[in-house]
Motif scaffolding. Sequence first.
Motif, PDB file in Angstrom:
ATOM      1  N   SER A   1      -5.011  -1.259   5.343  1.00 37.34           N
ATOM      2  CA  SER A   1      -4.150  -0.299   4.625  1.00 37.34           C
ATOM      3  C   SER A   1      -3.611  -0.869   3.317  1.00 37.34           C
ATOM      4  O   SER A   1      -3.287  -0.121   2.390  1.00 37.34           O
ATOM      5  CB  SER A   1      -2.973   0.107   5.516  1.00 37.34           C
ATOM      6  OG  SER A   1      -2.222  -1.038   5.888  1.00 37.34           O
ATOM      7  N   LEU A   2      -3.540  -2.197   3.236  1.00 41.66           N
ATOM      8  CA  LEU A   2      -3.001  -2.809   2.013  1.00 41.66           C
ATOM      9  C   LEU A   2      -4.028  -2.788   0.886  1.00 41.66           C
ATOM     10  O   LEU A   2      -3.689  -3.010  -0.279  1.00 41.66           O
ATOM     11  CB  LEU A   2      -2.553  -4.239   2.323  1.00 41.66           C
ATOM     12  CG  LEU A   2      -1.670  -4.941   1.293  1.00 41.66           C
ATOM     13  CD1 LEU A   2      -0.412  -4.135   0.983  1.00 41.66           C
ATOM     14  CD2 LEU A   2      -1.296  -6.339   1.785  1.00 41.66           C
TER      15      LEU A   2
ATOM     16  N   LEU B   1      -3.095   2.372   1.911  1.00 43.52           N
ATOM     17  CA  LEU B   1      -1.815   2.688   1.264  1.00 43.52           C
ATOM     18  C   LEU B   1      -0.956   3.641   2.100  1.00 43.52           C
ATOM     19  O   LEU B   1      -0.289   4.531   1.582  1.00 43.52           O
ATOM     20  CB  LEU B   1      -2.067   3.292  -0.130  1.00 43.52           C
ATOM     21  CG  LEU B   1      -2.921   2.435  -1.078  1.00 43.52           C
ATOM     22  CD1 LEU B   1      -3.159   3.151  -2.399  1.00 43.52           C
ATOM     23  CD2 LEU B   1      -2.263   1.079  -1.308  1.00 43.52           C
ATOM     24  N   SER B   2      -0.976   3.447   3.401  1.00 45.90           N
ATOM     25  CA  SER B   2      -0.214   4.314   4.307  1.00 45.90           C
ATOM     26  C   SER B   2       1.264   3.961   4.352  1.00 45.90           C
ATOM     27  O   SER B   2       2.073   4.728   4.868  1.00 45.90           O
ATOM     28  CB  SER B   2      -0.785   4.196   5.725  1.00 45.90           C
ATOM     29  OG  SER B   2      -0.620   2.861   6.216  1.00 45.90           O
TER      30      SER B   2
ATOM     31  N   PRO C   1      -2.501   2.897  14.204  1.00 49.56           N
ATOM     32  CA  PRO C   1      -3.599   3.350  13.335  1.00 49.56           C
ATOM     33  C   PRO C   1      -3.238   3.330  11.862  1.00 49.56           C
ATOM     34  O   PRO C   1      -4.120   3.259  11.008  1.00 49.56           O
ATOM     35  CB  PRO C   1      -3.870   4.770  13.830  1.00 49.56           C
ATOM     36  CG  PRO C   1      -3.352   4.801  15.223  1.00 49.56           C
ATOM     37  CD  PRO C   1      -2.188   3.883  15.239  1.00 49.56           C
ATOM     38  N   LEU C   2      -1.947   3.412  11.523  1.00 49.01           N
ATOM     39  CA  LEU C   2      -1.545   3.457  10.110  1.00 49.01           C
ATOM     40  C   LEU C   2      -1.922   2.175   9.373  1.00 49.01           C
ATOM     41  O   LEU C   2      -2.026   2.172   8.139  1.00 49.01           O
ATOM     42  CB  LEU C   2      -0.031   3.697   9.997  1.00 49.01           C
ATOM     43  CG  LEU C   2       0.452   5.092  10.403  1.00 49.01           C
ATOM     44  CD1 LEU C   2       1.976   5.151  10.375  1.00 49.01           C
ATOM     45  CD2 LEU C   2      -0.116   6.150   9.455  1.00 49.01           C
ATOM     46  N   PHE C   3      -2.111   1.046  10.110  1.00 51.87           N
ATOM     47  CA  PHE C   3      -2.543  -0.193   9.462  1.00 51.87           C
ATOM     48  C   PHE C   3      -3.985  -0.092   8.955  1.00 51.87           C
ATOM     49  O   PHE C   3      -4.421  -0.936   8.169  1.00 51.87           O
ATOM     50  CB  PHE C   3      -2.427  -1.377  10.435  1.00 51.87           C
ATOM     51  CG  PHE C   3      -1.007  -1.808  10.684  1.00 51.87           C
ATOM     52  CD1 PHE C   3      -0.222  -2.302   9.645  1.00 51.87           C
ATOM     53  CD2 PHE C   3      -0.444  -1.747  11.953  1.00 51.87           C
ATOM     54  CE1 PHE C   3       1.075  -2.710   9.879  1.00 51.87           C
ATOM     55  CE2 PHE C   3       0.856  -2.156  12.194  1.00 51.87           C
ATOM     56  CZ  PHE C   3       1.622  -2.637  11.140  1.00 51.87           C
ATOM     57  N   GLU C   4      -4.720   0.931   9.410  1.00 48.57           N
ATOM     58  CA  GLU C   4      -6.108   1.106   8.994  1.00 48.57           C
ATOM     59  C   GLU C   4      -6.250   2.107   7.853  1.00 48.57           C
ATOM     60  O   GLU C   4      -7.293   2.196   7.215  1.00 48.57           O
ATOM     61  CB  GLU C   4      -6.954   1.585  10.193  1.00 48.57           C
ATOM     62  CG  GLU C   4      -6.929   0.650  11.385  1.00 48.57           C
ATOM     63  CD  GLU C   4      -7.581  -0.672  11.060  1.00 48.57           C
ATOM     64  OE1 GLU C   4      -8.552  -0.693  10.269  1.00 48.57           O
ATOM     65  OE2 GLU C   4      -7.121  -1.706  11.589  1.00 48.57           O
ATOM     66  N   ILE C   5      -5.196   2.876   7.577  1.00 57.67           N
ATOM     67  CA  ILE C   5      -5.253   3.911   6.527  1.00 57.67           C
ATOM     68  C   ILE C   5      -4.791   3.301   5.214  1.00 57.67           C
ATOM     69  O   ILE C   5      -3.680   2.765   5.135  1.00 57.67           O
ATOM     70  CB  ILE C   5      -4.383   5.108   6.912  1.00 57.67           C
ATOM     71  CG1 ILE C   5      -4.853   5.702   8.240  1.00 57.67           C
ATOM     72  CG2 ILE C   5      -4.401   6.161   5.810  1.00 57.67           C
ATOM     73  CD1 ILE C   5      -3.966   6.808   8.759  1.00 57.67           C
TER      74      ILE C   5
END
Length: 465
Positions: free
Chosen positions: A109-110, A87-88, A81-85
């Motif tokens: 996220s980028l 600047l995670s 899921p962190l790829f969707e947040i």
Amino acid sequence: MDHELRKRGTSSLATRLFLSATAWVVVILVITGFVLSSVYRQAVERSFDRRLNLYLRTLIAEAATPDEPGADHPFQSLGEPLFEIPLSGWYWQIARVDSDKVDVRSSRSLWDKQLTKLDDTTGTLTPAGVRIGYVSGPEDQRLRIVERQVDFGSDGKFLVTVAGDATEIVDETRTFDYYLGGTFLTLTLVLVFTTIFQVRFGLAPLKRISDSLAAIRSGRAERLEGEFPVEIAPLARETNALIDANREIVERARTHVGNLAHAIKTPLSVIVNEANVHGADPFASKVLEQADVMRDQVAHHLERARIAARVTVVGTITDVTPVIEGLRRTMEKIHRDKDIAIDVEGNEQAKFRGERQDLEEMVGNLVDNACKWARSRVFIEVMVNVLTADRPPMLHIIVDDDGPGLSPAERTQVARRGQRLDESKPGSGLGLSIIVELAALYQGNLSLGTSPIGGLRAELILPAA
């Protein structure tokens, strides 16, 4: 004082052993800590890299589907899921590298930023063609990044990149370092206390030997007694053998001195007797005169040899007060016709490190000389002076009289062998010179000065016990 110096020497050895052992323990633990921390960090990085490589292979598999690289292809979140947040710290990116046309796709996220490409200085290329390294992220995050160039055939060549927040590596390693440091600190304290115990226990036999030698020097013992460890037992045996050999040498020296004395006295007596038969002959008078000189010389040197042999005996201690009191009573009887008062003051616990007869001879000569010249009073004072930590205590015996005293030149003259300033007084002139030589054999000395009660002051300095 000697005991204190020996104690300090033993403590110094114990301290050096303790510091040396502690230093080695600390150095070994520090090196081990650095090695373990480095190994653990590498293990965490490998685990992190396996995770990134899994995402990388998944991303490449999705990008290689038949409808790739269509712009509308819905890339999955790769199970993270962190790829969707935004600047995670967890990002992926696919960028075309064989065309001037900008064709970049990236995780949500980028946001609208791009990842920095690795090069030979910032990354390491693996045999599988994957480059791994650290770069700075969009928010100045430290990222652990893996990238691989993939050829999709007619669709072109792309650089597929996956990055993860390296804070996880740092936090994991720091936590390990904290636990490692606490464990090693506890281990260090345990080892230090163990070393202290071992050093003290291991040096205990040496302390016993030191105390035993002190007892021998003080006259309370004659040999090293008791059981010693196997490592120390040879030292104890050799020390006892040395003490026994020393005593044997002294006894042989005393025997030879006695034999020599008898061997020389007999011929001298014959010469004197023969010369007395011709007493009126000037030659006989000269022989008698020189025979007396020879007797004095023989007596003097035999006495020196006898005393030198006694001085080498270990462990002879003499109480000073009984000797002084005995001499006072004797001199009062000898000089009763002068009605001289002999007063004694000072340290009643004073002890002389040497033979009683030597002390009696030195002090007796001084007191007898004082009584010969005193008008009515002789004063004897006994003191023990503790000098410094590295020098032994010294015994001071001061003999004052209220006689005429001596000038500085006369004091120098009377200390020479055979010198007498007044032939009307009985004596051979050897008394003070014998005292000087006796004191020197004991590492002491005799000094002459002016007495506070008006006459001569003689101060005898000898080693104290």
